[in-house]
Structures are given as structure tokens and as C-alpha cells.
Design an enzyme around this catalytic site. Structure first.
Site, PDB file in Angstrom:
ATOM      1  CB  SER A   1      -0.721   0.029   1.070  1.00  0.00           C
ATOM      2  OG  SER A   1      -1.593   1.261   1.368  1.00  0.00           O
TER       3      SER A   1
ATOM      4  CE1 TYR B   1      -3.703  -2.035   5.493  1.00  0.00           C
ATOM      5  CE2 TYR B   1      -3.114   0.123   4.748  1.00  0.00           C
ATOM      6  CZ  TYR B   1      -3.507  -1.130   4.476  1.00  0.00           C
ATOM      7  OH  TYR B   1      -3.883  -1.370   3.417  1.00  0.00           O
TER       8      TYR B   1
END
Ligand SMILES: Cc1cc2nc3c(=O)[nH]c(=O)nc-3n(C[C@H](O)[C@H](O)[C@H](O)COP(=O)(O)OP(=O)(O)OC[C@H]3O[C@@H](n4cnc5c(N)ncnc54)[C@H](O)[C@@H]3O)c2cc1C
Ligand SMILES: NC(=O)c1ccc[n+]([C@@H]2O[C@H](COP(=O)([O-])OP(=O)(O)OC[C@H]3O[C@@H](n4cnc5c(N)ncnc54)[C@H](OP(=O)(O)O)[C@@H]3O)[C@@H](O)[C@H]2O)c1
Lengths: 248, 445
Positions: free
Chosen positions: A140, A153
């Protein structure tokens, strides 16, 4: 490297994910047989049948949990090592909860870094021995720079991105290729209910298309919508004294 | 009533963007998501291609699109089993190359199977094939109390018949088994007839021996030209008819954007532009027979993806009625007269003759003539539609619920004589408090 022949088989770890399933459909449309690996295989039986009807390829479902410490046992249970292995496992979690509750933070770290890196490491060893294959990791842009809103995250994704680039480096002289995917915003179950800006938000099918092309063309790192490269360039260029005061 | 506080509300509307309401949207990803009791009324929404407020649940709308998997297909018989959120466009994409096509298709392929059943949609072949429901073998229906029943003409027949055309008010359709029709090419042989007046159009439609038949009608023409039309008949072409050198007769030609027969004027929709448009459209069409691809024959509007935007942000009003054959001509003369007089004509007015009435208690089609129109949303248009309602009522006709956003409630009971049967089914299964839409509340359905 020149374009590879279309993969004949694909394994999608995290097969229940919207992105993973869209990738599976794209490979199946190209003629690849599909194995979907997920924690709740019963729920995926319909998705596998759907793939078989739409694309006239075989599609099966196998149980898989990324927190399992022994990935070789899982890989041994497969009928064969597929041409391409995609890891779409991930957990966004809730940043505020991750700050307060170490167990919650651990789950996010495990689902985004530890689990995916461990299983892809085992896949890499087998592919290296075979001398062919493609490994696709869905990481990501959140891993490019830690932000207050999702750094637990993001940090796990950062680790995963570094793992993938190291793996690519290690395998560069073998026939095994590694693709890092930083999709940007995608409309999926993970982002449901979030107000995502339309022009920079992709549909899962676009990710499927981009991943498939990256596999064929041996691309290294891809963003699904090219504008994300620019956005991350800007975010990366902001000096830390300013960045730390921003809320992004 | 319990409100879903956990669900964010979204501004939702049907395809005509009138009305727009705040709805809490709950995505249905697994059949269980729709089967559990919600504690308050819900309504299913397919792809939001109904025009008015039928797919708006206040407070809660169940989004069915994620439930979009094919469950089984029999290559020998063309029987397809699929979840309710599957789009007709998916069916066309996957099965046309294998020689199968939906037995009935509406004028857009972007509708779900659930929506097609719930509105019991009709196509250009209604006079021969009936409506969508006629080709449904059975369906799985969630009743909102945890029960999921499979209903058909033989099992739970009352629920089955209330669900065809039942506008989502009998439960959530989770899956269905449908019969597709065999085709040998992805091409339609289209025959175009220009007819100078209403009598010509009615005669052509009534005498049609074609599988598909529909007329575009210029509803701003008056006097001797009242009802002038372009009638378009269609047949699935046989491979022998195709030009030599086509490798696969079932391959679809994708010419997105080019299939639009002409450019829509980018002007405001006003009396004069519509009048000019209609006159041009009439003149552009020549009598004769030609081959056209499936998409341009069935789905001309789909080539203009967001075409509802031409009406601007205020949205528009769709109006479709059917009047019984006997007396249809007189009713149409009065209705077309009222429209021409109001000078607020419609870009695409479509006239078609329906075959026998469908099985669904609230199915729209009945033997007669149907006309579909659209108008920019305005007080004038609303007043005109009220006048048209009276004319439709006098003629013993009915209004299509999938297109309605404003009809006079009196028309409902008069137009749908099997409404008491429908209500009885709702009462018998305790569905009244579980399934409600903005449409059902407005009309007291
Ligand atoms: C360009 C265009 C052309 C059209 N042409 C035609 C035509 O030729 N003939 C025709 O008949 N119609 C036509 N329509 C109307 C359209 O076919 C119907 O409104 C159809 O119902 C839309 O399907 P949907 O999936 O979008 O459903 P929605 O619009 O989302 O919902 C329609 C109704 O179905 C119900 N519903 C949807 N899914 C379910 C489910 N899973 N379970 C229970 N209820 C459900 C909803 O509650 C609602 O009452 C046209 C529409 C457009 C925009
Ligand atoms: N959506 C976005 O905007 C976006 C942006 C950038 C990156 N990504 C990444 O894209 C990937 C796919 O996400 P998505 O958007 O498709 O969301 P998703 O549908 O929530 O997919 C995440 C998947 O990970 C699986 N998973 C989590 N923990 C697991 C474990 N321990 N073992 C096995 N599987 C596990 C989940 O399995 P279950 O189905 O069993 O819960 C789920 O299917 C993720 O890595 C995500 O981080 C998404």
C-alpha cells in the site's frame, strides 16, 4: 525482461478479498486455473463456481490462515505450485484501537506484514528451486510514509514493501519475478463507508487488470491509477518539520 | 422504528434523479445478510435503473449488486441459475458467445436479475415471449424473518406470483433460475418502416409477425401527422445471412459510442429543440432491412453511459402507461393531443403492443398499447401527467410502477385489479412491516 507467456495457474492468498477475487477473475479470463485460499473456504465455494462458469477454467478453494506459523505445511497441501502466487491478505484495523490495545495492533501487524512475508518467503524458495514463477504482493501507499491516521497499518505495509523489494533483488537472476502493488484507494469491503475521492479511487477490476498486465510485462512496482505516483512523490517531498504538523 | 445508526446515509435516487432521498445503505454480500430480521422496514435495490422511488428504502436500502455470482449453467438447455445482483449485461457478455441470450431484455442491459423479476420487465418481444417472469423457473426469496423459501409455480405459488412484478415488497430475491433463449448469431436483422400517422403505426404493430417490434413515435407531431412513427422490427439473424469472412457469428462487435445514431443536442431541453430533434429523427430513418449488432438494436441508450444527465440536475419524469386494446386508439389520440398541446414533448417516446397479461399480481404488461415518455421535471410536467393520469384511468389503463414517481393513488387500485390478491399475500406472510419503499409508502401499496 520481455513479456512472459500467460500464466496457466494462479493462487490467491486472501481469496475472499474484493481485490483478490477481482485478480482471480482476470487471470481466469486469461485462461489460468484458480485456487482461492481463505480462512472461510465454505463461503467461497460460490465464488469458485462463478469463476468456473464465467471463464471455463477450474477453480478450487483451500483453507488458509496467514497467521499460521508453518506456511510449508499449507504449500505442501496444494496439488501443485502455481505459476503465479498473489497475496491480497490485509487488515486495515482501527488506528485508535491499535494505539490503545497492543493485541489489536499485533493483529494488524501480523495480517499486513508477518503473515504475508512468511508465506511469500516460503513460496519464493519453491519458485526459485523450480526456476520460474511470479509473486505478487498487495502492499500500500500507506507504507511510503507513516501518518497519524494509519501508521500501524502503514508501518506493516512498509515492512511488506521492503520485503518484496528485497525478494525481487534476490531473485532477479532467477526466472522468478516479484511485483509490488500499491493500489491507492480502492472501493472494497475494507474501505466501505469511507468518503473516497472518485478520480483517484479504483474499482477492484482495475486492480485485477493492472496486476495481470504487470505479471505479463514483468513490471516491478505498480500503482493502479498513475496519479498516485505523483501524489506520493509530493507527500514524500514534504519536509518532516512541516509534515509532522499536517493531518493527512 | 429502529434506525440504523451504524449505517451512514447516502443520497439515493432512481435513474431519473427525481426524487432524491437520504437512505441508509446496507450492502448484501452473502445471502444471510438479507435473510436476518432488520427490525424495521427495508427494500432491496438492484442497479437503480428504475426511474422513480421504487428502489429507495427509507430508512434502509439493501444493496444487492455484491450478490452477483453465477451458480450453475446447463449448456444443453440454457437454464441459468444465478444470484439476484447479477447484471443482464454480465449474462449477455458471458453467454452470447456460447449461443444463449436473455429470453426477455429491457431497453438497458444494466439491470439486475432481481430488479428484472421485481418489475417483471418487458422487452420488444413481449407480444410473443411475455415478460421476464415467464422465463423464471423458480427463485429464492428471503422473507425478512430468517426464512428463505424457494418459490415457483408449484411451490409457494402465491409468493411466486406476488413477487413477479412485486417491486421488492414480498421479500428479497436472493437467486433465481432462468431459461435463456438460443441464438446463432450476435446480429439482428432490423426492418424499419416509417409510418405517417397513428393508424399506420397501430396497424403495423398489431399485424407484426416479427419476434421483436417497437415504434418510436413523434409525440410533438399534430394534425394529420399525429402519431407519425418509425416502426422497428427485429429478428435474430442466421449465420448464413452474415457477410462472408466473419470468423465467429456469435462474437459481439464492441463499438461503444459509435452505436448512437446521432448526437444529442447539448441544448436545454425545451419545446423547440425537442421538436427539431423529433423531426430529424423521423427523417433520419429510411425504410428497409439491414443487419445491426445486438447492442445497437436492444440497448441504443446504453452507448450514452450517463445519458440521464442531459436533463440536468433537477432530473426528469418517466411516464409509461398501457391501455387495453379496445379503445386504445381513441385513448392515444386524446393523450397525444394533450402532450402536443402542452408542447412539452419527449425525446424518446416508445410505443409498443403488448401480448397477453403476465402472471404476476402486479405485473405491468396487459394486452394493449403501451407508451413510454420522458419529460424534464417541472411543475408544468407534473400538471400534464396529472391530466394524462385521468385519460389513462378513463381508458381502463395502468401506469408502470418501475417508472413512477408521482402517480395519483386512485390509479393504482383501478389499474391493478389483482392488488387485493397481492395485499393478501403480503398480509399472510407478515411482509407489510418488513418491506417498504418510498414508492409503497407514497401509494399505500
Ligand atoms: C434506459 C432504460 C431503459 C429501460 N427499458 C425498459 C424496458 O424496455 N422495459 C422495462 O420493463 N423496463 C425498462 N426499464 C426499467 C428497468 O428495466 C426496471 O426498472 C428494472 O427493474 C431495473 O432493474 P434494477 O436492477 O436497476 O432495479 P432497481 O431499479 O434497483 O429496483 C427496481 C425494483 O426492483 C426491486 N428489486 C431489485 N432487486 C431486488 C431483489 N434482489 N429482490 C427484491 N426486489 C428487488 C426494487 O425494490 C425495486 O422495486 C428501463 C430503464 C432504463 C434506465
Ligand atoms: N481497499 C483499498 O483501498 C486498499 C488500498 C491499498 C491496499 N489495499 C490492500 O489490498 C489487499 C486487499 O484488500 P481489500 O481492499 O480487497 O479488502 P478486504 O476485502 O478486506 O480483503 C482483505 C482480505 O485479507 C484477508 N485476511 C485478513 N487476515 C487474514 C489472515 N490472517 N489469514 C488469511 N486472510 C486474511 C481477509 O480475509 P477474510 O475474508 O477471511 O476476512 C480479506 O479477505 C489488502 O492487503 C489491503 O491492505 C487495499
Amino acid at each position: 525482461m520481455s513479456a512472459a507467456t500467460p500464466p496457466r495457474s494462479v493462487l490467491v492468498l486472501g481469496g475472499r478479498s474484493d481485490i483478490g477475487l477481482a485478480i482471480a477473475h482476470r487471470y481466469a479470463a486469461g485462461g489460468a486455473s484458480v485456487v482461492l485460499a481463505a480462512r472461510d473456504p465454505a463461503d467461497l465455494a460460490r465464488a469458485a463456481t462463478d469463476i468456473e462458469i464465467r471463464h471455463k477454467v477450474s477453480a478450487t478453494v483451500v483453507p488458509f490462515d496467514a497467521v499460521d506459523p508453518d506456511p510449508d505445511r499449507f504449500l505442501d497441501s496444494l496439488a501443485a505450485l502455481p505459476d503465479t502466487v498473489v497475496c491480497a491478505v490485509g487488515l486495515l484495523g482501527d488506528q485508535t484501537r491499535s494505539e490503545a490495545d497492543p493485541a489489536a495492533a499485533t493483529a494488524v501487524m501480523e495480517a499486513n506484514y508477518l503473515g504475508p512475508a512468511r508465506v511469500l518467503g516460503a513460496v519464493a524458495n519453491r519458485m526459485a528451486a523450480r526456476g520460474t514463477g511470479c509473486i505478487v504482493g498487495i502492499s500500500s501507499v500507506a507504507g511510503d510514509r507513516g501518518r497519524a491516521s494509519n501508521y500501524v497499518y502503514g508501518s506493516a505495509k512498509a515492512g511488506f514493501t521492503a520485503f518484496l523489494s528485497g525478494l525481487r533483488n534476490r531473485l532477479a537472476r532467477t526466472g522468478v519475478h516479484v511485483v509490488t502493488v500499491k493500489p491507492g484507494f480502492v472501493r472494497t469491503r475494507m474501505t466501505e463507508g469511507m468518503p473516497l475521492p472518485g478520480p483517484i479511487t479504483a474499482a477492484p477490476a482495475e486492480v485485477g487488470e493492472a496486476v495481470y498486465r504487470a505479471d505479463l510485462k514483468r513490471r516491478n512496482t505498480i500503482h493502479v491509477r498513475p496519479v498516485w505516483r505523483l501524489i506520493m512523490l509530493v507527500i514524500g517531498a514534504i519536509p518532516e518539520p512541516i509534515f509532522k504538523r499536517l493531518s493527512l | 422504528m429502529v434506525l440504523d445508526r451504524s449505517l451512514p446515509t447516502t443520497r439515493l435516487s432512481g435513474w431519473s434523479r427525481y426524487p432524491v432521498l437520504d437512505c441508509a445503505v446496507l450492502p448484501v454480500r452473502r445471502p444471510e445478510d438479507a435473510a436476518m430480521p432488520a427490525g424495521h422496514p427495508v427494500i432491496a435495490r438492484g442497479n437503480g435503473r428504475s426511474y422513480g422511488d421504487a428502489s429507495l428504502g427509507v430508512p434502509t436500502t439493501l444493496a444487492m449488486r455484491p450478490l452477483d455470482r453465477f451458480l450453475a449453467f446447463d449448456e444443453a438447455t440454457g437454464v441459468l441459475s444465478c444470484e439476484a445482483g447479477v447484471l443482464l449485461s454480465d449474462i449477455v457478455d458471458v453467454f452470447t458467445p456460447r449461443g444463449w441470450f436473455p429470453a426477455v431484455t429491457p431497453g438497458t442491459r444494466f439491470v439486475t436479475v432481481g430488479g428484472a423479476i421485481a418489475a417483471d420487465v418487458h422487452g420488444k418481444n413481449h407480444h410473443g415471449a411475455g415478460s421476464f417472469g415467464a422465463h423464471v423457473i423458480d427463485l429464492d426469496l428471503a422473507l425478512g424473518d430468517g426464512r428463505i423459501v424457494t418459490c415457483s409455480r408449484d411451490a409457494e405459488a402465491d409468493l411466486f406470483l406476488a413477487t413477479l412484478g412485486g417491486m421488492g415488497l414480498t421479500g428479497v430475491i436472493l437467486a433465481a433460475r432462468l431459461r435463456l433463449q438460443p441464438i446463432r448469431t450476435a446480429t439482428i436483422r432490423q426492418t424499419t418502416h416509417r409510418v405517417a400517422d397513428l393508424d399506420g403505426a397501430l396497424e403495423r404493430l398489431a399485424g407484426s409477425t416479427s419476434t421483436y417490434s417497437v415504434a418510436w413515435i413523434d409525440c410533438l407531431a399534430s394534425g394529420a401527422s399525429l402519431g407519425r412513427s418509425v416502426v422497428m422490427d427485429g429478428e435474430h439473424a442466421e449465420p448464413e445471412e452474415l457477410p462472408a469472412g466473419i470468423a465467429d457469428p456469435l462474437a459481439r462487435t464492441r463499438r461503444r459510442g459509435k452505436t448512437v445514431p446521432f448526437d444529442f443536442p447539448a441544448l436545454a431541453i425545451s419545446g423547440p429543440t425537442v421538436k427539431a430533434f423529433n423531426a430529424l429523427y423521423y427523417r433520419r430513418h429510411r425504410n428497409g432491412t439491414g443487419l445491426v449488432d445486438l447492442d445497437s438494436y436492444f440497448y441504443p441508450l446504453d452507448a450514452l453511459l450517463e445519458w440521464h444527465r442531459i436533463y440536468g440536475s433537477k432530473g426528469f419524469l418517466q411516464y409509461q402507461f398501457v391501455v387495453p386494446l379496445a379503445g386504445a386508439r381513441a385513448a392515444l389520440v386524446r393523450i397525444l393531443g394533450a402532450i402536443a398541446e402542452a408542447r412539452s414533448g419527449s425525446f424518446l417516446a416508445v410505443l409498443k403492443q403488448f401480448g397477453p397479461e403476465g402472471e404476476g399480481h402486479l405485473s405491468f404488461p396487459m394486452e394493449g398499447l403501451t407508451l413510454a415518455l420522458d419529460f424534464p421535471a417541472s411543475p408544468d410536467a407534473l400538471a400534464l401527467l396529472d391530466r394524462l393520469d385521468d385519460l389513462v384511468l378513463d381508458a381502463g389503463g395502468r401506469i408502470y410502477l418501475a417508472k413512477d414517481a408521482r402517480m395519483k393513488p386512485a390509479l393504482l387500485a383501478a389499474g391493478y385489479p389483482r392488488l387485493p390478491l397481492f395485499r393478501a399475500v403480503r398480509a399472510r406472510h407478515g411482509l407489510e412491516d418488513r418491506f417498504q419503499s418510498a414508492l409503497s409508502r407514497r401509494l399505500g401499496l
